[in-house]
Design an enzyme around this catalytic site. Structure first.
Site, short mmCIF file in Angstrom:
data_model
loop_
_atom_site.label_atom_id
_atom_site.label_comp_id
_atom_site.label_asym_id
_atom_site.label_seq_id
_atom_site.Cartn_x
_atom_site.Cartn_y
_atom_site.Cartn_z
N GLY A 192 -1.67 -13.00 6.54
CA GLY A 192 -2.69 -14.05 6.54
C GLY A 192 -2.15 -15.37 7.07
N ILE A 244 0.85 -1.20 0.00
CA ILE A 244 0.00 0.00 0.00
C ILE A 244 0.88 1.24 0.00
CG2 ILE A 244 -1.80 1.25 1.31
CD1 ILE A 244 -2.81 -1.45 0.27
N GLY A 245 2.01 1.18 0.67
CA GLY A 245 2.92 2.33 0.70
C GLY A 245 2.47 3.41 1.67
N CYS A 250 9.87 0.94 7.87
CA CYS A 250 10.03 1.92 6.79
C CYS A 250 11.51 2.14 6.50
CB CYS A 250 9.46 3.26 7.19
SG CYS A 250 8.01 3.16 8.19
N ASN A 273 5.20 -7.82 11.73
CA ASN A 273 4.72 -7.14 10.54
C ASN A 273 4.73 -8.17 9.40
OD1 ASN A 273 4.00 -5.07 8.67
ND2 ASN A 273 5.09 -3.58 9.94
C1 LIG Z 1 -3.52 -4.00 3.60
C2 LIG Z 1 -2.57 -3.97 4.75
C3 LIG Z 1 -2.08 -2.74 5.21
C4 LIG Z 1 -1.18 -2.68 6.29
N1 LIG Z 1 -0.75 -1.46 6.75
C5 LIG Z 1 0.08 -1.41 7.85
C6 LIG Z 1 0.50 -0.15 8.39
O1 LIG Z 1 0.11 0.92 7.93
N2 LIG Z 1 1.35 -0.17 9.48
C7 LIG Z 1 1.78 -1.35 10.05
O2 LIG Z 1 2.55 -1.32 11.02
N3 LIG Z 1 1.36 -2.54 9.56
C8 LIG Z 1 0.54 -2.61 8.49
N4 LIG Z 1 0.12 -3.83 8.01
C9 LIG Z 1 0.59 -5.07 8.66
C10 LIG Z 1 -0.45 -5.63 9.63
O3 LIG Z 1 -0.74 -4.72 10.66
C11 LIG Z 1 0.02 -6.98 10.23
O4 LIG Z 1 1.25 -6.78 10.90
C12 LIG Z 1 0.24 -8.06 9.17
O5 LIG Z 1 -0.77 -7.99 8.17
C13 LIG Z 1 0.21 -9.48 9.79
O6 LIG Z 1 -1.02 -9.77 10.41
P1 LIG Z 1 -2.22 -10.58 9.66
O7 LIG Z 1 -1.59 -11.79 9.05
O8 LIG Z 1 -3.20 -10.89 10.75
O9 LIG Z 1 -2.78 -9.65 8.63
C14 LIG Z 1 -0.77 -3.90 6.92
C15 LIG Z 1 -1.26 -5.12 6.45
C16 LIG Z 1 -2.15 -5.18 5.40
C17 LIG Z 1 -2.67 -6.52 4.93
#
Ligand SMILES: Cc1cc2nc3c(=O)[nH]c(=O)nc-3n(C[C@H](O)[C@H](O)[C@H](O)COP(=O)(O)O)c2cc1C
Length: 302
Positions: A217, A70-71, A130, A192
Site C-alpha cells: 500500500g 497469506i502463505g 519464497c 514485492n
Molecule cells: C493479499 C496479498 C497477496 C499477495 N500475494 C502475492 C503472491 O502470491 N505473489 C507475489 O509475487 N506477490 C504477492 N503479493 C505482493 C503484491 O503483488 C505486490 O508486490 C505488493 O503488494 C506491493 O504492491 P501494492 O503496494 O500495490 O499492493 C501479495 C500482496 C497482497 C497484499
C-alpha cells in the site's frame, strides 16, 4: 500516442497491470471491470502442489497500508490447469502473466513445464521471495547466486517472457537485479512487499498469526520508487514498478523513476476500477506533457 510495452519478443497493449495476489485469476474482477482494457494481469502465485496458506488472521490494516501473510494459498498447478485456465482463455487483448512460486528450483521449473504449452499464458513472473528449503530457508531473492541459477534454469525451459520479481528486503536490490539479467531474465518487477509487523497492545500479541508479514500500500511507495530508480540505472532489461500505486500520479512517478510498466496491487481492494482510472490519467498526462511513448518518461531524471 504509443502505450505499448515490449518484453522479450512480445507486446503488452499498455503499461498497466494488476499485481499478483490482489486480483485472483481475474475472474471475479472481470464482473466489475473490462479486463480487455488492461495491459496485463499477474495471477495469484501458482505452486506445484495445492497450498492452504497460513492460519488466520493473515491480514491486518496499518496506517497507509496493510500487512499480509497469506502463505501462497492456491490450488496447485493441476487445479490451475483445470479450474483457472478455461477462464484465462477467454481474456482478450490483455497479457496473462502467471506468478510462479516454489521452495526448490525443481518446484519452479515443474510448474513452468506443466503450463508452458498453454497458449493463453503470455509469460511468467517468478516470485523469488519464497524460502529455499534446500538452502536452509534463506529466501531465493536475497541471494544473487541462487537467483542467477534459478533464472538460468527457468530460461532453459521457456521461450515466453520471464519476469523476476524482486524483494526489497535485501541490502542492495541492484545486485539481485543484475543476477536476474545475467541469468537471462527479460524484465524484473519491483517491489514485492516490505517486511512488517503490527502488535495489538491490549492483547499483547502480534496482529497476524505469522507475527511478521508483508507490508503493502501507499506506505511502501517511496521504497518502490527508489528501487525502480536504482535498478533501472543498473540493468538494461525493462523494469516493472509496483508498490503503493493508488492513482495515476503515483504511476507517473514510477515511470519518471525508470519503470517501463506498472502494477496496481492493494488499491484493487479499495476500488477495482483503479487500473482503468490510472490508465486514463497516464494518457492525459502524456497528452498534456507531449510524451509519445513510455520511454519518453525516462529522460527527465538522471
Ligand atoms: C493479499 C496479498 C497477496 C499477495 N500475494 C502475492 C503472491 O502470491 N505473489 C507475489 O509475487 N506477490 C504477492 N503479493 C505482493 C503484491 O503483488 C505486490 O508486490 C505488493 O503488494 C506491493 O504492491 P501494492 O503496494 O500495490 O499492493 C501479495 C500482496 C497482497 C497484499
Amino acid at each position: 500516442m504509443d502505450l505499448s510495452v515490449k518484453i522479450r519478443d512480445k507486446i503488452m497493449q499498455n503499461p498497466v497491470g494488476t499485481a499478483s495476489g490482489t486480483f485472483g485469476f481475474g475472474e471475479e474482477y472481470g464482473e466489475l471491470i473490462d479486463l480487455s482494457q488492461l495491459g496485463s494481469i499477474y495471477t495469484k502465485a501458482v505452486t506445484v502442489l495445492p497450498r492452504e496458506g497460513n492460519p488466520l488472521p493473515r491480514l491486518t490494516e496499518t496506517p497507509y497500508g496493510m500487512i499480509n501473510s497469506i502463505g501462497l494459498a492456491n490450488t496447485g498447478v493441476k487445479g490451475f490447469l483445470e479450474n483457472k485456465v478455461p477462464f484465462l482463455n477467454t481474456i482478450k487483448n490483455c497479457a496473462v502473466i502467471v506468478n510462479v512460486a516454489g521452495s526448490t528450483e525443481d518446484e519452479y521449473t515443474k510448474v513452468i513445464d506443466m503450463i508452458d504449452s498453454v497458449d493463453s499464458v503470455w509469460g511468467y513472473e517468478i516470485n523469488i521471495s519464497c524460502p529455499n528449503v534446500k538452502c536452509g530457508g534463506l529466501a531465493f531473492g536475497t541471494d544473487p547466486v541462487q537467483v542467477e541459477r534459478l533464472t538460468k534454469e527457468i530460461r532453459k525451459r521457456t521461450n515466453k517472457p520471464v519476469i523476476m520479481k524482486l524483494t526489497p528486503n535485501v541490502t542492495d536490490i541492484t545486485t539481485v537485479a543484475t543476477a536476474c539479467e545475467i541469468g537471462g531474465a527479460d524484465a524484473v518487477s519491483c517491489i514485492n512487499t516490505v517486511m512488517g509487523m503490527k502488535i495489538d497492545i491490549n492483547k499483547k500479541k502480534p496482529a497476524i498469526y505469522q507475527k511478521t508479514g508483508g507490508l503493502s500500500g501507499p506506505a511502501i511507495k517511496p521504497v518502490g520508487v527508489a528501487a525502480v530508480y536504482r535498478v533501472s540505472k543498473k540493468i538494461s532489461i525493462p523494469v516493472i514498478g509496483l508498490g503503493g500505486i493508488m492513482n495515476w500520479e503515483d504511476a507517473v512517478e514510477y515511470f519518471l523513476a525508470g519503470a517501463s510498466a506498472i502494477q496496481i496491487g492493494t488499491a484493487n481492494f479499495i476500488d477495482p476500477n483503479t487500473p482503468i482510472d490510472v490508465l486514463d490519467g497516464i494518457k492525459r498526462y502524456m497528452t498534456n506533457n507531449k510524451l509519445e511513448k513510455i520511454s519518453d518518461f525516462h529522460s527527465f531524471i538522471e
